[in-house]
Design a protein around this motif. Structure first.
Motif, PDB file in Angstrom:
ATOM      1  N   GLN B  53      18.470  35.294   3.796  1.00 35.53           N
ATOM      2  CA  GLN B  53      17.459  35.831   4.717  1.00 35.53           C
ATOM      3  C   GLN B  53      16.360  34.816   4.972  1.00 35.53           C
ATOM      4  OE1 GLN B  53      15.724  39.596   4.033  1.00 35.53           O
ATOM      5  NE2 GLN B  53      17.668  40.685   4.036  1.00 35.53           N
ATOM      6  N   GLU B  54      15.926  34.179   3.887  1.00 34.81           N
ATOM      7  CA  GLU B  54      14.839  33.219   4.039  1.00 34.81           C
ATOM      8  C   GLU B  54      15.277  32.037   4.911  1.00 34.81           C
ATOM      9  OE1 GLU B  54      12.292  32.401   0.561  1.00 34.81           O
ATOM     10  OE2 GLU B  54      12.755  30.318   1.036  1.00 34.81           O
ATOM     11  N   LEU B  55      16.499  31.554   4.665  1.00 32.26           N
ATOM     12  CA  LEU B  55      17.004  30.435   5.463  1.00 32.26           C
ATOM     13  C   LEU B  55      17.088  30.837   6.938  1.00 32.26           C
ATOM     14  CD1 LEU B  55      18.063  27.569   5.526  1.00 32.26           C
ATOM     15  CD2 LEU B  55      20.352  28.448   5.127  1.00 32.26           C
ATOM     16  N   CYS B  56      17.567  32.066   7.176  1.00 35.22           N
ATOM     17  CA  CYS B  56      17.691  32.556   8.545  1.00 35.22           C
ATOM     18  C   CYS B  56      16.328  32.549   9.235  1.00 35.22           C
ATOM     19  CB  CYS B  56      18.285  33.960   8.536  1.00 35.22           C
ATOM     20  SG  CYS B  56      18.208  34.813  10.104  1.00 35.22           S
ATOM     21  N   ILE B  57      15.308  33.025   8.522  1.00 35.30           N
ATOM     22  CA  ILE B  57      13.964  33.050   9.110  1.00 35.30           C
ATOM     23  C   ILE B  57      13.495  31.632   9.423  1.00 35.30           C
ATOM     24  CG2 ILE B  57      11.542  33.550   8.631  1.00 35.30           C
ATOM     25  CD1 ILE B  57      12.463  36.005   7.086  1.00 35.30           C
ATOM     26  N   ILE B  58      13.715  30.715   8.477  1.00 31.93           N
ATOM     27  CA  ILE B  58      13.272  29.330   8.693  1.00 31.93           C
ATOM     28  C   ILE B  58      13.978  28.714   9.904  1.00 31.93           C
ATOM     29  CG2 ILE B  58      13.261  27.004   7.709  1.00 31.93           C
ATOM     30  CD1 ILE B  58      12.903  28.331   4.954  1.00 31.93           C
ATOM     31  N   LEU B  59      15.297  28.922   9.975  1.00 34.60           N
ATOM     32  CA  LEU B  59      16.061  28.379  11.102  1.00 34.60           C
ATOM     33  C   LEU B  59      15.528  28.934  12.427  1.00 34.60           C
ATOM     34  CD1 LEU B  59      19.672  28.672   9.632  1.00 34.60           C
ATOM     35  CD2 LEU B  59      18.426  26.559  10.073  1.00 34.60           C
ATOM     36  N   PHE B  60      15.214  30.243  12.432  1.00 32.12           N
ATOM     37  CA  PHE B  60      14.743  30.852  13.669  1.00 32.12           C
ATOM     38  C   PHE B  60      13.320  30.430  14.025  1.00 32.12           C
ATOM     39  CE2 PHE B  60      17.952  34.536  13.909  1.00 32.12           C
ATOM     40  CZ  PHE B  60      18.728  33.794  14.777  1.00 32.12           C
ATOM     41  N   VAL B  61      12.489  30.185  12.998  1.00 35.26           N
ATOM     42  CA  VAL B  61      11.137  29.710  13.313  1.00 35.26           C
ATOM     43  C   VAL B  61      11.237  28.344  13.994  1.00 35.26           C
ATOM     44  CG1 VAL B  61       8.973  28.875  12.326  1.00 35.26           C
ATOM     45  CG2 VAL B  61       9.932  31.031  11.543  1.00 35.26           C
ATOM     46  N   TRP B  62      12.083  27.484  13.472  1.00 31.71           N
ATOM     47  CA  TRP B  62      12.270  26.165  14.108  1.00 31.71           C
ATOM     48  C   TRP B  62      12.849  26.317  15.503  1.00 31.71           C
ATOM     49  CZ3 TRP B  62      11.406  20.968  12.550  1.00 31.71           C
ATOM     50  CH2 TRP B  62      10.668  20.857  11.377  1.00 31.71           C
ATOM     51  N   VAL B 154       8.470  23.370   6.062  1.00 33.03           N
ATOM     52  CA  VAL B 154       8.931  24.461   6.921  1.00 33.03           C
ATOM     53  C   VAL B 154       7.965  24.664   8.086  1.00 33.03           C
ATOM     54  CG1 VAL B 154       9.343  26.929   6.988  1.00 33.03           C
ATOM     55  CG2 VAL B 154      10.092  25.595   5.012  1.00 33.03           C
ATOM     56  N   TYR B 155       6.651  24.676   7.757  1.00 30.76           N
ATOM     57  CA  TYR B 155       5.639  24.969   8.782  1.00 30.76           C
ATOM     58  C   TYR B 155       5.390  23.812   9.731  1.00 30.76           C
ATOM     59  CZ  TYR B 155       4.397  29.245   6.288  1.00 30.76           C
ATOM     60  OH  TYR B 155       4.415  30.481   5.726  1.00 30.76           O
ATOM     61  N   LEU B 156       5.946  22.655   9.422  1.00 30.98           N
ATOM     62  CA  LEU B 156       5.814  21.504  10.307  1.00 30.98           C
ATOM     63  C   LEU B 156       6.349  21.822  11.705  1.00 30.98           C
ATOM     64  CD1 LEU B 156       4.604  18.764   9.731  1.00 30.98           C
ATOM     65  CD2 LEU B 156       6.881  17.875   9.233  1.00 30.98           C
ATOM     66  N   ALA B 157       7.197  22.838  11.778  1.00 32.99           N
ATOM     67  CA  ALA B 157       7.745  23.249  13.072  1.00 32.99           C
ATOM     68  C   ALA B 157       6.641  23.601  14.054  1.00 32.99           C
ATOM     69  CB  ALA B 157       8.675  24.449  12.886  1.00 32.99           C
ATOM     70  N   VAL B 158       5.539  24.195  13.571  1.00 36.61           N
ATOM     71  CA  VAL B 158       4.488  24.644  14.484  1.00 36.61           C
ATOM     72  C   VAL B 158       3.783  23.469  15.177  1.00 36.61           C
ATOM     73  CG1 VAL B 158       2.307  25.881  14.657  1.00 36.61           C
ATOM     74  CG2 VAL B 158       4.183  26.853  13.350  1.00 36.61           C
ATOM     75  N   PRO B 159       3.204  22.501  14.412  1.00 35.85           N
ATOM     76  CA  PRO B 159       2.579  21.384  15.128  1.00 35.85           C
ATOM     77  C   PRO B 159       3.569  20.559  15.956  1.00 35.85           C
ATOM     78  CG  PRO B 159       2.503  21.033  12.732  1.00 35.85           C
ATOM     79  CD  PRO B 159       2.947  22.428  12.961  1.00 35.85           C
ATOM     80  N   LEU B 160       4.753  20.298  15.414  1.00 38.87           N
ATOM     81  CA  LEU B 160       5.728  19.487  16.161  1.00 38.87           C
ATOM     82  C   LEU B 160       6.165  20.203  17.441  1.00 38.87           C
ATOM     83  CD1 LEU B 160       8.066  17.974  13.402  1.00 38.87           C
ATOM     84  CD2 LEU B 160       6.211  16.873  14.671  1.00 38.87           C
TER      85      LEU B 160
END
Lengths: 427, 206
Positions: B53-62, B154-160
């Motif tokens: 579940q956690e991986l799925c969330i991370i993949l989708f956030v990216w 993981v959160y690097l997705a937001v600024p990038l």
């Protein structure tokens, strides 16, 4: 006062035509920077945590599943099946249009795509069969919206996310209203066709019906996978969505063979960008609802309502009018995400059931898609019928009135929405 | 630039496909590991997929952050265009330019805020310690609960993602300035409609 500033700013930004998501985010930023001392860090943190919920992840999966099956071939199978079942009654092809829209919309999940797919197949056929153009356009434009009421529905997931309600209960609650609205739309189609003495198709034999059913059943089983999986507890809603995406892939590529493996990257890309757009709105809507809660706006509105002694009836009429107006300007997901956090506390203060309130909102969204001047389905239908918007507005009127009557029924008879989930033990 | 556009498209498609496969495998695993399959069952039981579940969330956030940038290029982000479309051509042009600038401004702001948060929650520590420098005021930062990955990564997705989105808004702006055209996404597009035969009906004689 701050409520006025916030909503004024949001309106102003949205009217420039910028994306709704950006307008929401900018409103929050501007207000926080200029009017409050809320630390920026808390906002930045919301940007990360806004969509970190497993329930929200049902949305990309449902979109992917829908996109695998949003194909002319699937639409044609649904039309075939619908025509073989109801084509010989009054308004045959029109009735078939209502049924085919309901089936295709449930599977594809997109109202505009339903109008285009079913419309492109059925409208030319209806014209050749001798139906007036306005009749065909009215049927397709109004029935195209059925998808957001019949589960699986992305708009319902949005409501569940915005209000912390149960996705499963909402899906089950949508079943009876969805079938009932299909019946209502079919009823008015039948009545008008009978009055106008429109042509009927020859009655199909049971052998033809069976064949048409076998062709279309693979697509329809998607609904069974989702609903059965959630109801029996085999899957969580998000898992059910992922399973339905895999199921839709297998059906589209190996059973229907509408898609070949080399089409898959394109389907993935389209689904990813569509989901990203919705998730982006969610992120900013979460920020927006954080701001509203921080300023205590939903609570004070709810307080004001009880002070004025406004009853359920007046409140629900106000909700209907507000949402129908909003439906003129925005698409359903944005409306849901902006208005659900504001209206929900008021509805709760009046003792309205959360699931019932969700269904009311969804039905409103659906009607908003065909209300003039700028219902989304009207636009799409005008593209495929080559009719002007004003002509279409007149064409959909009989169905629009029917839907408004249906809205009243849903709004004031909660049992239509609540009976099934209660019987199934989901409330 | 072509290769960069392509990379963006491949990235979000792969993320979506990967998330689907992860959840599918996790569900299948959950049910097959309950079946009496002898040694194979022991093998299945030895695998733990609690992090799915956690991986799925991370993949989708990216996917969401980079897909939003791709969406700007495609014109998929819907707005309220009733008023804009009824303005005089000059006013319309100015309003659209203002709207695009606002988009670029907001996404730039998010990129800066996001980078700031990421920097102070582990990135600074990681960068400075790799360079062998003093990490004093910074700390290692938290990790995610199941996978125990550094959250700043993981959160690097937001600024990038937001920086890329800002770049896309500027691209659209420049293009609009030059050609007067905006990207437009057709929400009602359906494949496979025009290669089918007309639907057979009984025609009525006029």
């Amino acid at each position: 006062m701050s409520a006025l500033i916030i909503f004024g700013l949001l309106m102003l930004l949205m009217l420039t035509g910028m994306p709704v998501s950006i307008a929401l985010g900018l409103t929050v930023m501007t207000f926080l920077f200029t009017m409050t001392s809320v630390p920026v860090e808390s906002v930045a943190l919301k940007l990360f945590t806004g969509i970190e919920k497993f329930e929200i992840m049902a949305i990309p999966f449902f979109i992917l599943a829908g996109n695998f099956l949003t194909h002319g071939g699937v639409a044609k199978r649904m039309v075939n099946f619908a025509t073989s079942m109801v084509g010989h009654w009054f308004g045959g092809l029109g009735l078939a249009g209502v049924v085919a829209c309901a089936l295709f919309a449930a599977v594809s999940g997109s109202s505009p795509a339903t109008v285009v797919a079913i419309g492109s197949i059925l409208l030319p056929a209806m014209l050749r069969a001798g139906f007036p153009k306005e009749f065909g356009a009215g049927v397709i434009a109004s029935s195209g919206g059925l998808g957001i009421l019949i589960p699986p529905s992305i708009v319902m997931v949005m409501y569940a996310v915005a209000t912390n309600s149960s996705i499963g209960a909402l899906f089950i609650a949508g079943v009876i209203p969805g079938l009932l609205l299909t019946l209502f739309l079919g009823g008015i189609t039948w009545y008008r066709a009978k009055k106008g003495n429109f042509p009927r198709q020859p009655k199909a034999s049971w052998r033809q019906r069976l064949k048409a059913f076998k062709d279309s059943v693979w697509g329809l089983l998607l609904i069974v996978v989702v609903m059965g999986g959630i109801y029996t507890g085999i899957f969580t809603p998000t898992e059910a969505a992922a399973m339905s995406a895999v199921y839709a892939f297998v059906i589209a590529v190996f059973v229907y063979k509408d898609l070949s493996l080399k089409d898959i990257p394109r389907v993935l890309l389209n689904s990813a960008s569509m989901s990203a757009m919705l998730l982006y709105i969610i992120t900013n809507a979460v920020l927006f609802s954080f701001l509203l809660t921080n300023e205590g706006i939903p609570q004070s509105l709810a307080g004001w309502m009880t002070e004025q002694g406004l009853g359920i009836v007046v409140f629900l009429i106000m909700v209907n009018i507000l949402l129908l107006m909003a439906g003129n300007f925005m698409e359903p997901s944005s409306i849901m995400l902006i208005f659900a956090p504001i209206l929900f506390p008021m509805a709760m203060a009046l003792g309205i059931h959360p699931v019932h309130f969700g269904i009311i909102m969804v039905v409103n969204m659906e009607i908003g898609m065909i209300t003039p001047p700028v219902g989304l389905n009207l636009y799409v239908a005008s593209g495929i019928t080559k009719m002007g918007l004003s002509a279409l507005t007149v064409a959909v009127l009989p169905w629009l009135y029917t839907m408004l009557a249906f809205l009243m029924l849903i709004t004031y008879v909660p049992e239509i929405s609540l009976w099934l989930p209660r019987v199934m033990g989901m409330l | 630039m072509k290769w960069f556009d392509h990379l963006e498209e491949v990235l979000i498609s792969v993320l979506l496909a990967a998330a689907t496969i992860v959840i599918f495998v996790a569900v299948v695993h959950r049910y097959t590991s309950g079946l009496p399959l002898g040694a194979f069952q022991d093998f299945l039981l030895s695998i733990h997929l609690s992090w799915a579940q956690e991986l799925c969330i991370i993949l989708f956030v990216w996917m969401a952050k980079f897909g939003a940038a791709y969406g700007v290029r495609q014109g998929i982000h819907v707005g309220v265009d009733v008023v804009v479309n009824n303005l005089s051509p000059d006013n319309r042009r100015i309003t659209i330019i203002i709207a695009l600038c606002a988009g670029a401004f907001f996404t730039a702001l998010v990129a800066v805020l996001g980078f700031n948060l990421v920097w102070h929650n582990g990135m600074a520590y990681a960068v400075l310690s790799t360079l062998g420098m003093e990490t004093a005021p910074y700390y290692e930062g938290p990790t995610t609960p199941d996978l125990e990955w550094r959250t700043w990564v993981v959160y690097l997705a937001v600024p990038l993602g937001s920086a890329l989105m800002c770049f896309r808004f500027l691209q659209v702006l420049v293009n609009y300035w030059k050609t007067g055209e905006l990207p437009h996404h057709d929400h009602g597009h359906v494949d496979g409609l025009h290669d089918t035969d007309p639907f057979p009906v009984v025609e009525q004689k006029p």
